[in-house]
Design a protein around this motif. Structure first.
Motif, mmCIF file in Angstrom:
data_model
loop_
_atom_site.group_PDB
_atom_site.id
_atom_site.type_symbol
_atom_site.label_atom_id
_atom_site.label_comp_id
_atom_site.label_asym_id
_atom_site.label_seq_id
_atom_site.Cartn_x
_atom_site.Cartn_y
_atom_site.Cartn_z
ATOM 1 N N GLY A 35 3.150 0.494 4.295
ATOM 2 C CA GLY A 35 2.945 1.811 3.709
ATOM 3 C C GLY A 35 3.524 2.915 4.566
ATOM 4 O O GLY A 35 3.835 2.726 5.747
ATOM 5 N N LYS B 234 0.814 -1.222 0.000
ATOM 6 C CA LYS B 234 0.000 0.000 0.000
ATOM 7 C C LYS B 234 0.850 1.276 0.000
ATOM 8 O O LYS B 234 0.629 2.205 0.795
ATOM 9 C CB LYS B 234 -0.966 0.002 1.188
ATOM 10 C CG LYS B 234 -1.941 -1.174 1.189
ATOM 11 C CD LYS B 234 -2.872 -1.114 2.381
ATOM 12 C CE LYS B 234 -3.819 -2.300 2.407
ATOM 13 N NZ LYS B 234 -3.127 -3.586 2.598
ATOM 14 N N SER B 235 1.805 1.321 -0.897
ATOM 15 C CA SER B 235 2.632 2.530 -1.029
ATOM 16 C C SER B 235 1.766 3.702 -1.470
ATOM 17 O O SER B 235 0.865 3.558 -2.300
ATOM 18 C CB SER B 235 3.743 2.308 -2.052
ATOM 19 O OG SER B 235 4.569 1.249 -1.643
ATOM 20 N N GLN B 236 2.064 4.876 -0.940
ATOM 21 C CA GLN B 236 1.226 6.042 -1.212
ATOM 22 C C GLN B 236 1.814 6.998 -2.235
ATOM 23 O O GLN B 236 1.072 7.648 -2.964
ATOM 24 C CB GLN B 236 0.975 6.798 0.099
ATOM 25 C CG GLN B 236 0.158 6.006 1.106
ATOM 26 C CD GLN B 236 -0.123 6.820 2.346
ATOM 27 O OE1 GLN B 236 0.803 7.244 3.031
ATOM 28 N NE2 GLN B 236 -1.376 7.058 2.629
ATOM 29 N N ARG C 141 -1.496 3.051 -3.837
ATOM 30 C CA ARG C 141 -2.619 3.986 -3.738
ATOM 31 C C ARG C 141 -3.004 4.596 -5.080
ATOM 32 O O ARG C 141 -4.198 4.707 -5.415
ATOM 33 C CB ARG C 141 -2.281 5.105 -2.751
ATOM 34 C CG ARG C 141 -3.425 6.083 -2.505
ATOM 35 C CD ARG C 141 -2.969 7.270 -1.690
ATOM 36 N NE ARG C 141 -1.969 8.075 -2.405
ATOM 37 C CZ ARG C 141 -1.371 9.139 -1.893
ATOM 38 N NH1 ARG C 141 -1.636 9.510 -0.650
ATOM 39 N NH2 ARG C 141 -0.485 9.832 -2.599
ATOM 40 N N ASP C 142 -2.012 4.973 -5.876
ATOM 41 C CA ASP C 142 -2.280 5.683 -7.128
ATOM 42 C C ASP C 142 -2.126 4.788 -8.355
ATOM 43 O O ASP C 142 -1.974 5.278 -9.477
ATOM 44 C CB ASP C 142 -1.353 6.894 -7.250
ATOM 45 C CG ASP C 142 -1.569 7.886 -6.118
ATOM 46 O OD1 ASP C 142 -2.725 8.019 -5.662
ATOM 47 O OD2 ASP C 142 -0.587 8.499 -5.667
#
Length: 261
Positions: A122, A16-18, A44-45
Motif C-alpha cells: 500500500g 491494501k491500496s488506498q 481501502r475503499d
C-alpha cells in the motif's frame, strides 16, 4: 515480437491500496507495457471505484478484469513464483534483485510454464513481513538515497518496463527440466500444517515469538521451492511425527497411572 504473444506477463497484485486514482494509474502503466492482469487485496475503499477509470486513461480492460481478494495468501494462491517489491528486505532472507534481474528471472520461470506475479504494498505502510515471507524473491528499485520517494504507479511502471524490455531483447529462455514448484495454496497449507504441530509440541516459546519464528520458517522452507509432490511428502512426514508424539504421550500417561493395590 513473437515472444510477446507467447508469454503471459506477470500478474500484478496491489495490497491494501488506498486511492482509486493510484489503482487507475497502475492500470495505465500496465497497459503501456503489455501487462493486463491486476489483482487487489483489501482495497481501502472497496471495488469498483469510479475514479480509477479517470486516471487509467483508457486502459479499461485492465480495470474491468480486476479480481479482489481479502488476503495476500488468497491472491497468490495459484502462483508459483511471486516477487515482493519493497525498499528493504525486512528480516527475511529471500534473494534481493533489481527490477531488471527480476524480469529475467520471471521471464525464465514464465517460459517454463510457471504462474508468476509481482506484489506491491500500500501507499503508506508497504508490505507486511508476513506477506513478504510468502514470496520467492524481493525486487528493490535502486533509487538515489537522497530522495527515496517513489509512488505506486512509478514502481509498477519500472518493473513493467523491465519485463517488456526483457521479452523483446532476451535470448531464448532457460527452460526448466525439473518439476515446477508448488503453487501458493499448497505451500501455505504446508506452512500452516507444520506450525500447528510445532505449536502443539511447544516449539514456539515464548508465545510472543510465534510470529517471527513462523516467518523465519516460511522463508527458510520457501527457498527450497518444494514441488507439489515434495509438499505432499513433507506433510506426510509432519503427520507421522505428530502421530508418533501422540503414541509417546499415551505411553507416558499409561506408565504414570498408579498400580492398584
Amino acid at each position: 515480437m513473437s515472444e510477446l504473444s507467447i508469454l503471459t506477463p506477470p500478474v500484478v497484485i496491489l495490497d491494501k491500496s488506498q486511492m482509486a486514482e493510484n489503482i487507475g494509474a497502475v492500470a495505465r502503466v500496465m497497459a503501456n507495457f503489455g501487462l493486463s492482469e491486476l489483482r487487489l487485496v483489501a482495497p481501502r475503499d472497496g471495488w469498483p471505484q469510479e475514479r480509477a477509470w479517470a486516471t487509467a486513461s483508457g486502459a479499461d480492460w485492465v480495470l474491468e478484469g480486476v479480481r479482489v481478494f481479502e488476503t495476500v495468501a488468497e491472491a497468490i494462491a495459484d502462483l508459483q513464483v511471486v516477487h515482493a517489491a519493497t525498499a528493504r528486505p525486512r528480516e527475511t532472507r529471500q534473494p534481493v534483485r533489481t527490477p531488471r534481474e527480476t524480469a529475467r528471472t520471471l521471464y525464465d520461470d514464465r517460459a517454463s510454464g510457471l504462474n508468476v506475479g509481482l506484489l506491491f504494498g500500500g501507499e503508506r505502510a508497504g508490505l507486511e513481513t508476513s506477506d513478504i515471507a510468502l514470496c520467492q524473491g524481493i525486487v528493490t528499485i535502486p533509487i538515489d538515497p537522497r530522495h527515496q520517494s517513489l509512488n505506486l504507479a512509478q514502481a509498477v511502471a519500472i518493473n513493467a518496463y523491465e519485463w517488456r524490455a526483457t521479452v523483446l531483447d532476451a535470448p531464448p529462455p532457460n527452460f526448466r527440466e525439473a518439476e515446477p514448484p508448488a503453487d501458493g495454496a499448497l505451500t501455505l497449507g504446508m506452512y500452516e500444517h507444520l506450525e500447528r504441530e510445532l505449536d502443539a509440541a511447544g516449539f514456539f516459546h515464548p508465545p510472543e515469538k510465534f510470529r517471527s519464528m513462523s516467518q523465519n520458517l516460511r522463508v527458510m522452507l520457501g527457498r527450497a521451492a518444494f514441488t507439489a509432490q515434495e509438499v505432499a511428502t513433507f506433510r506426510g512426514v509432519i503427520t507421522a511425527l505428530s502421530k508418533g508424539r501422540g503414541r509417546v504421550l499415551a505411553r507416558l500417561a499409561a506408565e504414570s497411572k498408579p498400580v492398584d493395590e
